[in-house]
Design a protein around this motif. Structure first.
Motif, PDB file in Angstrom:
ATOM      1  N   UNK A  76     -28.764  65.247  62.795  1.00  0.00           N
ATOM      2  CA  UNK A  76     -29.466  64.181  62.077  1.00  0.00           C
ATOM      3  C   UNK A  76     -29.119  64.191  60.598  1.00  0.00           C
ATOM      4  N   UNK A  77     -28.978  65.376  60.008  1.00  0.00           N
ATOM      5  CA  UNK A  77     -28.672  65.451  58.576  1.00  0.00           C
ATOM      6  C   UNK A  77     -27.306  64.866  58.263  1.00  0.00           C
ATOM      7  N   UNK A  78     -26.386  64.916  59.225  1.00  0.00           N
ATOM      8  CA  UNK A  78     -25.036  64.399  59.003  1.00  0.00           C
ATOM      9  C   UNK A  78     -24.911  62.926  59.362  1.00  0.00           C
ATOM     10  N   UNK A  79     -25.927  62.389  60.029  1.00  0.00           N
ATOM     11  CA  UNK A  79     -25.859  61.002  60.507  1.00  0.00           C
ATOM     12  C   UNK A  79     -26.709  60.046  59.695  1.00  0.00           C
ATOM     13  N   UNK A  80     -27.240  60.476  58.569  1.00  0.00           N
ATOM     14  CA  UNK A  80     -28.073  59.596  57.759  1.00  0.00           C
ATOM     15  C   UNK A  80     -27.228  58.450  57.203  1.00  0.00           C
TER      16      UNK A  80
END
Length: 263
Positions: free
Chosen positions: A135-139
């Motif tokens: 999730x942190x990389x897909x913001x």
């Protein structure tokens, strides 16, 4: 810049530096040869180095077909053929380690020593990054995603004292399509069943604190590859090879020097 032509007709750029026995350096997903800019010279006392711009990165052509780690490995063979190199040591990190696995499996006579860094065997038995990391990389905010990736690559102490630019965060010249293709190739890699066929002397390196590609994958590779050696670098994250180069590069050089004699 020299190019090799692949069996499917693409031009793939490569770079050769130094003198001595060849060492092929394979970068991570969605990165060009610049991944190695910070540490390439570490190997030139003993080796010449060969790097590549993966298809879809740097100066290489972008295909309209799907990407795969096996296809990347075939591209490396095209480059070795173009250079008239029969056999080379190979050091692959992250996705480059997945590519290196296929080189050693499919082309055992072309690989001398094999170093697999911060990588995994792929498949359902490998350890995946957590959903929180995903999730942190897909913001949607690109700057926030880059900041999250940098924090997975390097320790806070390194980031506080090195302002960048960081060459490991992706090739900015890539198209969105190529970037998606690289992601798919890395995600779909699965060499689990064929890893025991690797005959090259193998060293596995991993940062102990790597959350991008969990460090537990190092032990999986060590168990699957005959007689493989494994070293975890304490406190290191994904880009252990750069931040901890003072210990990582000598480990690689010592291993390649001391590996079992070629037949």
């Amino acid at each position: 810049m020299p190019y090799a032509t692949t069996p499917d007709g693409l031009r793939v750029a490569y770079q050769v530096r130094g003198n001595g026995p060849p060492l092929v350096l394979l970068a991570g997903q969605a990165n060009s040869h610049h991944w190695w800019d910070g540490i390439r010279d570490d190997f030139h006392a003993a080796h010449s180095t060969v790097t590549i711009d993966y298809r879809g990165t740097g100066e290489s052509d972008e295909p309209r077909t799907a990407y795969s780690t096996q296809e990347f490995a075939r591209d490396v063979i095209a480059i070795l053929d173009d250079l008239d190199i029969d056999r080379a040591d190979v050091y692959g990190t992250s996705m480059g380690g997945r590519v290196a696995q296929w080189l050693a499996i499919r082309h055992p006579g072309r690989v001398g020593g094999l170093v697999l860094g911060c990588t995994s065997p792929g498949g359902p038995l490998s350890f995946e990054r957590s959903n929180e990391i995903r999730r942190s990389l897909a913001v949607p905010d690109a700057a926030a995603a880059q900041q999250a990736l940098a924090a997975l690559m390097y320790t806070p102490a390194w980031l506080a004292t090195h302002s960048g630019p960081y060459q490991t965060l992706g090739d900015p010249t890539m198209s969105a399509r190529a970037r998606r293709g690289h992601l798919t190739a890395s995600r779909d890699h699965n060499a689990w069943e064929e890893l025991p066929a690797i005959s090259a002397p193998t060293l596995i390196l991993h940062g102990s604190d790597d959350l991008l590609n969990p460090a537990a994958n190092a032990a999986l590779l060590a168990d699957r590859i005959p007689d493989a050696r494994m070293t975890l670098i304490p406190g290191a994250r994904h880009a252990y090879f750069e931040e901890f180069r003072a210990s990582a590069s000598p480990l690689v050089l010592d291993f390649l020097t001391r590996k079992a004699p070629e037949a």
